[in-house]
Design an enzyme around this catalytic site. Structure first.
Site, PDB file in Angstrom:
ATOM      1  N   PHE A 128      43.077  53.375  43.242  1.00  0.00           N
ATOM      2  CA  PHE A 128      43.630  52.029  43.356  1.00  0.00           C
ATOM      3  C   PHE A 128      45.131  52.096  43.658  1.00  0.00           C
ATOM      4  O   PHE A 128      45.832  52.934  43.099  1.00  0.00           O
ATOM      5  CB  PHE A 128      43.378  51.311  42.021  1.00  0.00           C
ATOM      6  CG  PHE A 128      43.561  49.833  42.059  1.00  0.00           C
ATOM      7  CD1 PHE A 128      42.708  49.023  42.799  1.00  0.00           C
ATOM      8  CD2 PHE A 128      44.578  49.232  41.339  1.00  0.00           C
ATOM      9  CE1 PHE A 128      42.868  47.647  42.809  1.00  0.00           C
ATOM     10  CE2 PHE A 128      44.743  47.854  41.349  1.00  0.00           C
ATOM     11  CZ  PHE A 128      43.889  47.054  42.090  1.00  0.00           C
ATOM     12  N   ASP A 207      40.250  56.212  35.534  1.00  0.00           N
ATOM     13  CA  ASP A 207      40.371  54.767  35.590  1.00  0.00           C
ATOM     14  C   ASP A 207      38.956  54.210  35.765  1.00  0.00           C
ATOM     15  O   ASP A 207      38.320  54.401  36.806  1.00  0.00           O
ATOM     16  CB  ASP A 207      41.279  54.353  36.756  1.00  0.00           C
ATOM     17  CG  ASP A 207      41.563  52.848  36.752  1.00  0.00           C
ATOM     18  OD1 ASP A 207      40.726  52.085  36.218  1.00  0.00           O
ATOM     19  OD2 ASP A 207      42.609  52.447  37.289  1.00  0.00           O
ATOM     20  N   TYR A 232      38.257  42.478  32.873  1.00  0.00           N
ATOM     21  CA  TYR A 232      37.978  41.198  33.539  1.00  0.00           C
ATOM     22  C   TYR A 232      37.037  41.332  34.736  1.00  0.00           C
ATOM     23  O   TYR A 232      36.789  40.352  35.419  1.00  0.00           O
ATOM     24  CB  TYR A 232      39.280  40.498  33.944  1.00  0.00           C
ATOM     25  CG  TYR A 232      40.248  41.328  34.763  1.00  0.00           C
ATOM     26  CD1 TYR A 232      40.035  41.563  36.100  1.00  0.00           C
ATOM     27  CD2 TYR A 232      41.398  41.858  34.174  1.00  0.00           C
ATOM     28  CE1 TYR A 232      40.929  42.312  36.846  1.00  0.00           C
ATOM     29  CE2 TYR A 232      42.299  42.610  34.905  1.00  0.00           C
ATOM     30  CZ  TYR A 232      42.060  42.837  36.255  1.00  0.00           C
ATOM     31  OH  TYR A 232      42.947  43.587  36.973  1.00  0.00           O
ATOM     32  N   LYS A 233      36.552  42.538  35.008  1.00  0.00           N
ATOM     33  CA  LYS A 233      35.621  42.709  36.129  1.00  0.00           C
ATOM     34  C   LYS A 233      34.185  42.623  35.599  1.00  0.00           C
ATOM     35  O   LYS A 233      33.726  41.558  35.256  1.00  0.00           O
ATOM     36  CB  LYS A 233      35.944  44.016  36.842  1.00  0.00           C
ATOM     37  CG  LYS A 233      37.320  43.915  37.528  1.00  0.00           C
ATOM     38  CD  LYS A 233      37.861  45.197  38.079  1.00  0.00           C
ATOM     39  CE  LYS A 233      39.193  44.915  38.778  1.00  0.00           C
ATOM     40  NZ  LYS A 233      39.952  46.124  39.072  1.00  0.00           N
ATOM     41  N   ARG A 382      33.863  42.981  50.732  1.00  0.00           N
ATOM     42  CA  ARG A 382      33.189  43.554  49.552  1.00  0.00           C
ATOM     43  C   ARG A 382      32.267  42.518  48.923  1.00  0.00           C
ATOM     44  O   ARG A 382      32.667  41.382  48.678  1.00  0.00           O
ATOM     45  CB  ARG A 382      34.212  43.952  48.475  1.00  0.00           C
ATOM     46  CG  ARG A 382      35.135  45.068  48.841  1.00  0.00           C
ATOM     47  CD  ARG A 382      35.896  45.566  47.600  1.00  0.00           C
ATOM     48  NE  ARG A 382      36.554  44.495  46.851  1.00  0.00           N
ATOM     49  CZ  ARG A 382      37.268  44.688  45.762  1.00  0.00           C
ATOM     50  NH1 ARG A 382      37.395  45.916  45.253  1.00  0.00           N
ATOM     51  NH2 ARG A 382      37.850  43.684  45.142  1.00  0.00           N
TER      52      ARG A 382
HETATM   53  C1  LIG Z   1      41.287  46.170  39.131  1.00  0.00           C
HETATM   54  C2  LIG Z   1      41.851  47.524  38.950  1.00  0.00           C
HETATM   55  C3  LIG Z   1      43.087  47.707  38.315  1.00  0.00           C
HETATM   56  C4  LIG Z   1      43.898  46.504  37.903  1.00  0.00           C
HETATM   57  O1  LIG Z   1      44.997  46.797  37.132  1.00  0.00           O
HETATM   58  P1  LIG Z   1      45.827  45.606  36.466  1.00  0.00           P
HETATM   59  O2  LIG Z   1      46.909  46.258  35.749  1.00  0.00           O
HETATM   60  O3  LIG Z   1      44.894  44.816  35.625  1.00  0.00           O
HETATM   61  O4  LIG Z   1      46.332  44.731  37.587  1.00  0.00           O
HETATM   62  C5  LIG Z   1      43.536  48.994  38.121  1.00  0.00           C
HETATM   63  N1  LIG Z   1      42.817  50.054  38.535  1.00  0.00           N
HETATM   64  C6  LIG Z   1      41.630  49.906  39.168  1.00  0.00           C
HETATM   65  C7  LIG Z   1      40.848  51.107  39.591  1.00  0.00           C
HETATM   66  C8  LIG Z   1      41.116  48.638  39.397  1.00  0.00           C
HETATM   67  O5  LIG Z   1      39.939  48.489  40.013  1.00  0.00           O
END
Ligand SMILES: *Cc1c(COP(=O)(O)O)cnc(C)c1O
Length: 422
Positions: A128, A207, A232-233, A382
């Site tokens: 990410f 992650d 939140y996902k 997606r």
């Molecule tokens: C959605 C996501 C994030 C989001 O990080 P935030 O700090 O909540 O903005 C981080 N890493 C991955 C792999 C994600 O999919």
């Protein structure tokens, strides 16, 4: 497409779905809106609204400051104990706090300091963007000449394990990867990659943002060192819900949180003296937690635990396979590419379809077709499938509408420019 692509076939799959009843636990007040972005923001569990209302009206409204002693203080740890069951960890190895990005920062710095003398950080091109930025920033901050090695992806979709093996060596301090990649949905073999990093003496930080709640994860059996993840996902914790971090128990006392705040301090309410790390996982806290958004997290986690991750994964695989079957029959002939792995064990719970006109097609889906996917540059649309509430009928209808956009050229009226938020 033949019979398999009919609406009747989709309905038959829904009728046989053992998780079908879970959809009623979510707010779905507009059945014609096809929501396929649950991998960015999960739908709202009905129980979340009730829980937040209680926290507001009963706890804050009536109990005031006493709320801290009546559950707010231990909320992050209690929820961490539940999330631990989703990721194969012990209850005292996980805590809910801060954002994924901030938690990643804390654990990256802690890990690098635990491997003095080693100068390489290994990640991959599928990780990410925020993770990449944190790594770049930490290298700059520490100023100790760390080097970031970014393993490239094949076709932007897959990272072969052999490429990791080739670069991880006795100079590697940290291997940090997204378990499931946000763009292509490629899934690393968590146990094997952990083992290969450990063979070289490196620390591993996963992650889990795009995999937690969508598939079984077993950090414990893999012996993984560190992890972070979103709530939140697939866990449906709500917009801006705090993240979680995991630190294997035997490492907790050996690592130091680089942000010294009062919530991570030993004897937090003894205001004398300097900072010293608190016991166990608590030392990775920083400051006062966002109680309202933390309270919203529990309902989704409870639903995931009730449904069970094996059942969730089985449905997720069936649904991504189903979508890929429709892509092959209807969309590949129209110029769409499959930008996710074909083999299910290496695929998460979303499917990315590429098209040279992807940006405008995405726009037409949203504005003309009542389909909500999302878009990731350069050309990925997606489709996030969340087994707790996504139906086969929705997938079928969304692919029909996608085909209609292109056949009827509905996207051509939109400009080619990027939008600020996708
Ligand atoms: C959605 C996501 C994030 C989001 O990080 P935030 O700090 O909540 O903005 C981080 N890493 C991955 C792999 C994600 O999919």
């Amino acid at each position: 497409m033949t019979e398999g692509g009919s609406q009747a076939a989709a309905r038959a799959l829904d009728a046989r779905d053992p998780l079908a009843a879970f959809r009623a636990a979510f707010v779905v007040d507009d059945p014609d809106l096809l929501y396929l972005d649950g991998n960015s923001l999960g739908r709202m569990p009905r129980a979340a609204a009730a829980r937040v209302r209680t926290t507001l009206e009963e706890e804050w409204g009536r109990r005031l400051i006493r709320g801290w002693g009546e559950g707010w203080f231990t909320l992050g740890r209690r929820l961490g104990g539940k999330i631990a069951r989703c990721i194969g960890a012990q209850p005292d190895e996980v805590i809910v706090c801060d954002s994924t990005t901030v938690d990643l920062f804390k654990l990256v710095v802690a890990a690098l300091r635990a491997r003095p003398g080693r100068r390489t950080i290994v990640t991959d091109a599928l990780n990410f963007p925020s993770d990449h930025y944190v790594l770049q920033g930490v290298i700059e901050l520490l100023g100790q000449g760390h080097r970031l090695v970014v393993v490239p992806a094949v076709d932007g979709v897959t990272v072969p394990e052999s490429q990791l093996t080739a670069v991880v060596d006795d100079g590697t301090a940290l291997v940090t990867l997204s378990h499931a990649a946000f763009r292509s949905a490629f899934v690393h073999d968590l146990a094997r990659v952990t083992a290969l990093a450990h063979q070289a003496g490196a620390i591993v930080l996963w992650d889990l943002s795009h995999s937690v709640g969508a598939m079984p994860i077993d950090l414990g059996t893999a012996g993984a060192d560190l992890a972070v993840g979103c709530t939140y996902k697939y866990l449906c914790g709500g917009p801006g819900a705090p993240a979680f971090l995991y630190v294997r128990r035997d490492l907790q006392e050996r690592l130091v949180n680089p942000i010294w705040g009062w919530f991570g301090r030993r004897d937090q309410f003894n205001f004398d003296g300097d900072w010293a790390p608190g016991p166990g996982i608590q030392r990775f806290l920083v400051g006062t937690p966002p109680v309202l958004s933390t309270a919203a997290v529990e309902a989704g986690v409870d639903l995931v635990l009730e449904a069970g991750l094996d059942g969730i994964r089985a449905k997720s695989v069936a649904q991504t396979e189903y979508l890929i079957g429709l892509w092959e029959a209807w969309l590949a002939p129209l110029g769409f590419s499959l930008n996710s792995p074909r083999d299910a064990p290496h695929r998460g719970s979303h499917v990315s379809l590429g098209h040279p006109d992807g940006l405008r097609i995405d726009r037409a889906l949203i504005e003309d077709m009542r389909v909500l996917p999302d878009f990731r540059y350069p050309d990925n649309i997606r489709f996030g499938l969340v087994p707790l509430y996504t139906t086969f009928t929705e997938i079928h209808e969304a692919m029909l509408r996608l085909r209609r956009v292109v056949v009827d050229r509905l996207h051509e009226k939109y400009p080619r420019e990027r939008l600020a938020i996708t």
